[in-house]
Design a protein around this motif. Sequence first.
Motif, short mmCIF file in Angstrom:
data_model
loop_
_atom_site.label_atom_id
_atom_site.label_comp_id
_atom_site.label_asym_id
_atom_site.label_seq_id
_atom_site.Cartn_x
_atom_site.Cartn_y
_atom_site.Cartn_z
N ALA A 1 0.83 -1.21 0.00
CA ALA A 1 0.00 0.00 0.00
C ALA A 1 0.86 1.26 0.00
O ALA A 1 0.56 2.23 -0.73
CB ALA A 1 -0.93 -0.01 1.21
N LEU B 1 0.99 3.99 -3.11
CA LEU B 1 0.61 5.39 -2.86
C LEU B 1 1.81 6.34 -2.90
O LEU B 1 1.64 7.54 -2.68
CB LEU B 1 -0.09 5.51 -1.51
N HIS B 2 3.00 5.81 -3.19
CA HIS B 2 4.23 6.60 -3.27
C HIS B 2 4.52 7.35 -1.97
O HIS B 2 4.95 8.51 -1.99
CB HIS B 2 4.19 7.58 -4.44
N ILE B 3 4.28 6.69 -0.84
CA ILE B 3 4.56 7.30 0.46
C ILE B 3 5.46 6.39 1.29
O ILE B 3 5.36 6.35 2.51
CB ILE B 3 3.27 7.64 1.23
#
Length: 143
Positions: A101, A105-107
């Motif tokens: 996840a 979400l590129h986090i």
Amino acid sequence: MQTIRIKAPSSDTGRGPSDPPIRHEDALPLLAGTAVVVGVVGALLALTDIESPLRAPFTLFFLLAAPGAAIAAALGGLEPWGRILASVSGAVAVNLLVAQAMLALHIWSVRGGVTAITVIGSLIYLLVLVRRLRRRTPTRRTS
């Protein structure tokens, strides 16, 4: 004919004859406390970004033990080996889902991952505690 007797080696353990023998059940709280300390130190090392050679193994231990212990508490009705297997595989699955996840979400961050695992493990354990409290509270019926 002479009988030769072999003496058993003395086992001087420093305990008196009236002291009870040490059992394995007595060591479980000590092992559990040690595991909690190692997990907390691993989480703190990851969250504070302290350089230490113990950071990686302790953080890995935390990432597997936190959701694993919460899942094991939720599966109280299983046999011990089944509970261990289910909690370890559940912990790996939770870690993989969090990582997937965060990557999607590129986090992605180490601190974010440790925080997410902490929150998920805490929520699972909180749900277990709420379920146990509901079972203990007697229902009052008024007539």
